[in-house]
Enzyme design. Structure first.
Site, short mmCIF file in Angstrom:
data_model
loop_
_atom_site.label_atom_id
_atom_site.label_comp_id
_atom_site.label_asym_id
_atom_site.label_seq_id
_atom_site.Cartn_x
_atom_site.Cartn_y
_atom_site.Cartn_z
N LYS B 94 0.81 -1.22 0.00
CA LYS B 94 0.00 0.00 0.00
C LYS B 94 0.85 1.28 0.00
O LYS B 94 0.42 2.30 -0.54
CB LYS B 94 -0.95 0.01 1.20
CG LYS B 94 -2.04 -1.06 1.14
CD LYS B 94 -3.02 -0.79 0.00
CE LYS B 94 -4.22 -1.75 0.04
NZ LYS B 94 -5.09 -1.58 -1.16
N GLU B 116 -9.68 5.59 3.37
CA GLU B 116 -10.51 4.50 3.87
C GLU B 116 -9.59 3.31 4.09
O GLU B 116 -8.52 3.22 3.49
CB GLU B 116 -11.57 4.12 2.83
CG GLU B 116 -11.09 3.19 1.70
CD GLU B 116 -10.06 3.80 0.77
OE1 GLU B 116 -9.96 5.04 0.71
OE2 GLU B 116 -9.34 3.03 0.09
N SER B 379 1.12 -9.75 -1.18
CA SER B 379 0.80 -8.32 -1.04
C SER B 379 1.15 -7.76 0.33
O SER B 379 1.40 -6.57 0.47
CB SER B 379 -0.68 -8.08 -1.32
OG SER B 379 -1.47 -8.86 -0.44
#
Lengths: 253, 403
Positions: B94, B116, B379
């Protein structure tokens, strides 16, 4: 008569209560509808409940949840309104996905059959609305666009050119809801709209009290009032909501 | 044979084929156009890339390794190369996006950012970027997710971010996005919305893809250097789909490379309890884009379900919808149960605790056992999920499935 002509020839400031179809309950909704018309509504904005209303604050979110909890889904809402046949002009307010799911042409057809004069789709900006505008116009439905305090001149020109009925002037930066005072920016939005068109300019979002409604009507052609009315209905019942509309009528006349 | 990927770009309206666009309230439209203009400038600005690449290297720990996972490879009968985004600062991919968007916020002169978060990974990354750049930060998180990701809530607060619980709707990622949009509508003049995935109105799906493609570009070069060849298969989990778009963008359109996006099958696609919007959803508009979503026939949005908070979302990015429609990628799903089993298997075989999101991609490998060389997109790391997995296991032994 077109919606625009009706609003223009009404001869007084326009009071447009927003109601959510099926709220405060499917049983009480017809009473609220009849009550606000009796209390002096010139036009109604009727919400079709949606699961993810991202332009709405807590009151209208809850109203949508209550309606959907009672199975007032879009098709039910359209049938309900058709059966009730409101005696004043009205516009629907809903989000784009239910329109897309039904098909733009079919939605426009059914909205018109239910007696609507226009539709407000807050998540469909004029840039993405070409096919929806065509579908609306084919049914003599007014596509109503929102003008915001952030809207620059070129966008305002585009949305005035594409829309009809009235221009919905968003009074502030924010979602629907009750506010302590009328935003200073409401007048700027109305002034900017007036420079481009003589189409009626109604102020909405955050107009909460009779005093605020009167203040907005000192420079605009009318007001849309939603959360304050729905909150009154939720808290104190239909009579209280109707009484608030009456006070607003008196304040703006 | 082609060895470089297709550079997929949206058209001037932000469309990938028929998907994408900009379905946003008027009040946000000027801001979206401003973000688009700023991104067009930044993406061709050498000084921007120099600064971002320095941050990526010295602050975030890029490039992340491509690790040959021999025990997993032996287990499934293939050669599995793991792209280790779990080793990146904050523990997931991220931050790739967040660092770029914080530079963008600075360029726009916005002192406040909002985000969010589902699993908390994007929230933690944004809180981190906000601290690093001295920006005020508010993160919206569904109340259900705050419970299942309590550790990440605490991390964000330590970083100086305010975490706001969202009690509306399904109280998960979808509702957190609604609430973040509402905040942005009210504060658009001083606030930038750091959307965490390849979702939302144009230019977000495009910009987030371009900020995540570093993963795919690195992996392709590493693969050629370490294996001397390209992979036969690239597999990644898909919720909103930013990690998958990132790794796919390094390989899309290359002959002989199969791209597989693995969606959350929840309790199974035959139930309504899943989040497989690309493979089992339909076309619609959600959160600003026309894409594949989970919806009822009348257009109301359905609630998604996944054991993984980061995949618990009823839509995916428009570029995924396009990749599916054009046949450039394929989409499959695995159930909660399969993902949980993969979480354990991978931990034991490789000594790496994967995020529950990435465990979906691992579960697909364990089930489908593709041959040849495979790149597995890891991830993020799974520390945040240890408590969830522990609670599930004690609730409903022996398979750990939620009751």
């Amino acid at each position: 008569m077109t919606l625009e002509t009706y609003l223009r020839e009404r001869g007084r400031k326009i009071l447009a209560p927003y109601l959510m179809c099926g709220f405060p309950s499917p049983q009480a909704f017809p009473d609220l509808l009849a009550g606000v018309i009796d209390a002096g509504a010139d036009m109604l904005e009727i919400g079709i409940p949606f699961s993810d209303p991202l332009m709405d604050g807590p009151v209208i979110q809850r109203a949508a949840d209550v309606a959907l909890g009672n199975e007032v889904r879009p098709a039910v809402a359209l049938r309900t309104i058709e059966a009730l046949a409101p005696s004043v002009p009205f516009v629907y307010m809903t989000y784009y996905n239910p329109i897309l799911a039904m098909g733009e042409e079919e939605f426009a057809k059914r909205a018109r059959a239910a007696g609507a004069d226009g539709v407000i789709v807050p998540d469909l900006p004029v840039d993405e609305a070409t096919s929806w505008i065509a579908a609306s116009r084919a049914q003599d439905l007014a596509p109503v666009f929102l003008a915001a305090p952030t809207t620059p001149r070129d966008r305002l020109e585009a949305l005035v050119a594409a829309g009809s009925g009235f221009v919905y002037c968003v009074s502030l930066l924010g979602v629907t809801g009750v506010r302590a005072s009328l935003s200073d920016r409401a007048r700027d939005v109305v002034d900017a709209v007036r420079e481009l068109t003589d189409r009626p300019a109604l102020v909405g979002i955050g107009v909460s009290t009779p005093e605020q409604a009167a203040e907005a009507c000192s420079f605009a052609d009318g007001v849309v009032v939603g959360s304050a009315i729905l909150a009154a209905a939720e808290r104190d019942g239909v009579d209280a909501a109707v009484s608030l509309v009456k006070q607003m009528r008196e304040a703006i006349d | 044979m082609t060895t470089s990927p297709i550079d997929i770009q949206p058209d001037e309206h932000g469309r990938f084929g028929e998907y994408g666009g900009r379905y946003a309230p008027e009040v946000l439209m000027p801001a979206l156009l401003e973000v688009e203009r700023a991104w067009r400038e930044l993406r061709t600005d050498d000084a921007f890339w120099t600064e971002l690449n320095t941050l990526r290297r010295d602050y975030a720990g890029r490039p992340t390794p491509l690790y040959r996972a021999d025990r997993l490879s032996e287990h499934i009968g293939a050669t599995v190369w793991v792209k280790r985004e779990d080793l990146m600062h904050t523990g997931s991919h991220k931050l790739n996006n967040v660092l770029g968007q914080c530079l963008l916020a600075r360029r726009l002169g916005k002192p406040r950012v909002i985000a969010e978060t589902g699993a908390g990974q994007h929230g933690v990354a944004t809180a981190t970027g906000a601290a690093r750049f001295g920006l005020d930060c508010v993160v919206y998180m569904g109340a259900v997710d705050m419970e299942r990701q309590a550790l990440n809530v605490f991390r964000m607060e330590m970083l100086g971010t305010k975490v706001v619980g969202v009690e509306s709707g399904s109280r998960t990622l979808k509702d957190a996005i609604n609430e973040a949009f509402r905040d942005w509508v009210a504060n658009v003049e001083d606030t930038h919305y750091v959307i965490g995935s390849v979702v939302g109105p144009h230019p977000f799906p495009w910009m987030v893809k371009e900020l995540q493609r570093v993963v795919g570009d690195e992996a392709r070069e590493q693969m050629l250097a370490q294996a001397g060849k390209l992979p036969e298969t690239v597999v990644a989990c898909v919720g909103g789909g930013s990690n998958a778009i990132g790794i796919f963008s390094g390989f899309v359109g290359i002959d002989g490379v199969r791209l597989v996006g693995v969606e959350p099958g929840g309790l199974g696609l035959a139930t309504e309890e899943h989040g497989a919007s690309v493979s089992a959803g339909s076309d619609g508009v959600l959160h600003g884009a026309r894409t594949r979503i989970l919806q009822a026939p009348d257009g109301l949005i359905r609630e998604a379900h996944s054991v993984s908070a980061g995949l618990d979302y009823p839509g995916s990015g428009p570029e995924h919808a396009y990749l599916r429609a054009s046949g450039l990628a394929e989409y499959a799903s695995v159930t909660d149960e399969e993902a949980l089993e993969a979480f354990h298997t991978f931990s034991r075989l490789e000594g790496i605790v994967p995020a529950l999101e990435a465990a979906h991609a691992i579960a697909w490998l364990l089930r489908e056992r593709p041959s040849g060389d495979v790149i597995l997109m890891l991830s993020g790391r799974g520390d945040k999920d240890v408590e969830t997995v522990k609670n599930l296991a004690s609730q409903d032994a022996p398979d750990g499935r939620p009751s």
